[in-house]
Design an enzyme around this catalytic site. Structure first.
Site, PDB file in Angstrom:
ATOM      1  N   ASP A  67      -6.037  -2.955  -2.685  1.00 56.85           N
ATOM      2  CA  ASP A  67      -4.900  -3.168  -1.857  1.00 56.85           C
ATOM      3  C   ASP A  67      -3.973  -4.259  -0.770  1.00 56.85           C
ATOM      4  OD1 ASP A  67      -3.457  -2.240   0.324  1.00 56.85           O
ATOM      5  OD2 ASP A  67      -4.885  -0.534   1.198  1.00 56.85           O
ATOM      6  N   SER A 109       0.943  -1.218   0.068  1.00 57.85           N
ATOM      7  CA  SER A 109      -0.021  -0.015  -0.105  1.00 57.85           C
ATOM      8  C   SER A 109       0.972   1.296  -0.025  1.00 57.85           C
ATOM      9  CB  SER A 109      -1.070   0.379   1.463  1.00 57.85           C
ATOM     10  OG  SER A 109      -2.144   1.222   0.768  1.00 57.85           O
TER      11      SER A 109
END
Length: 405
Positions: free
Chosen positions: A208, A63
């Site tokens: 993500d 991320s």
């Protein structure tokens, strides 16, 4: 806050050096602060042009950590890293208010019922402009960036090693960063295709990577083990798969609120879908996934290194006492961003600690100094490691660590 004692190198020139960075949105300012400190120590030892990519065989990030990884390893026009570590926080200060434009609580809650909280257009445009045509195999050192393919319902790990051997995984680094940052409820999923020389294509539908590996330490170590086991003519690492004693691992978290006891079974047993997604400015289900992923990996890594009597090869820097805006992933106000930098500085000053595998809490290691002291020790080890490799290379022998030959 968590960490471990850093000991002396096993044999200079034969360490496998690994840096990992957790996900956490705007909280990327925390590792940005810590990495700037480490790079400054390396510059004191080896000169102002020293960069983290010169010292780590592999840098892994999930991320926001994936974005930091790209900043540290993408080559600029001079074939040196696009960003120095000290520049990372400036990127967050300059761009985060437009990536996460602040809305009223009511407006944000209503919007989140219908679509992602942010449209992601500015983030995509900025990342594409910054990383250009750089692909995963082009990075200055090996990278590992976890994502999750929502269509296949499985993690997809992008790495320099795979990109060099599997053309369909040699994606644009910008696509990988956009994908690994697409946190559910916050940013839209990311779709793209890759194609090899024969015209064969592969599609990716990414969200993500934090839903699978918010702390990418064990994922990265698995990728390194895959290199060890690779049956090709180039022996990439001179260590056995089970020999963690030659690893030097620095794992940096982005903080969490797990010590603050925010929720109880009595409270959340009454929650429906909306409250799990949004509660007092937090996103409980997302926060829980991230904290659980990060902490479980830390426990596994700590147990692994302790069982091999190689605690000195693993340092985890984390703070589990965040509260208020600092605990969110999208509070991109000037006040909160300055607070996150201050948290990073506080983590440097805190004592080296280690996870208690029974309680999950982090306890100071008796007789040890601060995380800043530990990082200074790591800087000396990294400097010695690099100098030994360069000396061997200058002498005409093959670098025994084999990564940067």
């Amino acid at each position: 806050m968590a960490g471990s004692v850093v000991g002396l190198p096993v044999v200079p020139g034969q360490r496998v050096t690994l840096l990992t960075i957790d996900g956490g949105g705007i909280r990327g300012l925390i590792p940005g602060t810590i990495l700037a400190f480490l790079e400054a120590r390396l510059q004191e030892l080896d000169g102002p042009e020293a960069r983290l990519a010169d010292y780590f065989d592999c840098i892994a990030g999930t991320s926001t950590g994936g974005l930091v990884t790209a900043m540290l390893t993408t080559p600029g026009e001079d074939k040196r890293p696009l960003f120095a570590a000290r520049d990372i926080n400036r990127f967050y200060f300059d761009n985060s208010p437009r990536i996460f434009p602040q809305k009223s609580s009511l407006s944000a809650a209503m919007s989140a019922l219908r679509k992602p909280r942010y449209n992601g257009k500015y983030l995509r445009r900025t990342i594409r402009s910054m990383l250009g045509e750089t692909r995963v195999r082009d990075t200055l050192t090996n990278v590992v960036i976890p994502t999750f393919d929502i269509k296949l319902q499985q993690p997809i790990i992008f790495s320099t090693y795979d990109a060099k051997n599997m053309p369909l995984k040699n994606a644009l680094l910008s696509d990988v960063c956009i994908g690994t940052s697409a946190a559910p409820t916050y940013l839209p999923a990311h779709y793209f295709k890759t194609q090899d020389a024969s015209g064969k294509a592969r599609e990716y539908n990414l969200i993500d990577g934090g839903v699978a590996a918010n702390n990418p330490t064990m994922v990265a170590m698995t990728q390194i083990t895959k290199k060890i086991l690779a049956k090709d003519k180039q022996e990439l690492y001179p260590v056995k798969p089970s020999d963690c004693r030659k690893f030097l691992v620095l794992s940096i978290g982005t903080g969490s609120s797990s010590d603050e006891c925010l929720y109880s079974a009595r409270e959340c047993s009454r929650w429906g879908v909306v409250r799990w997604l949004r509660n007092n400015g937090m996103a409980p289900i997302i926060d829980i996934f991230m904290a659980a992923s990060s902490d479980l990996v830390d426990i596994h890594a700590a147990v692994l290194f302790q069982s091999l009597h190689s605690d000195g090869g693993y340092l985890r820097i984390q703070d589990n006492s965040l509260r208020g805006a600092a605990a969110t992933v999208d509070a991109a106000t000037p006040e909160n961003m300055r607070a996150l930098v201050a948290i990073g500085e506080r983590m440097l000053a805190q004592r080296v600690s280690r996870v208690n595998v029974e309680t999950g809490r982090y306890e100071p290691v008796p007789g040890e100094g601060s995380n800043a002291d530990a990082l200074e020790g790591i800087a000396r080890q990294l400097s010695e490691e690099r100098r030994t490799r360069l000396a061997r290379r200058a002498g005409g022998s093959r670098c025994s660590s084999g990564v940067k030959t």
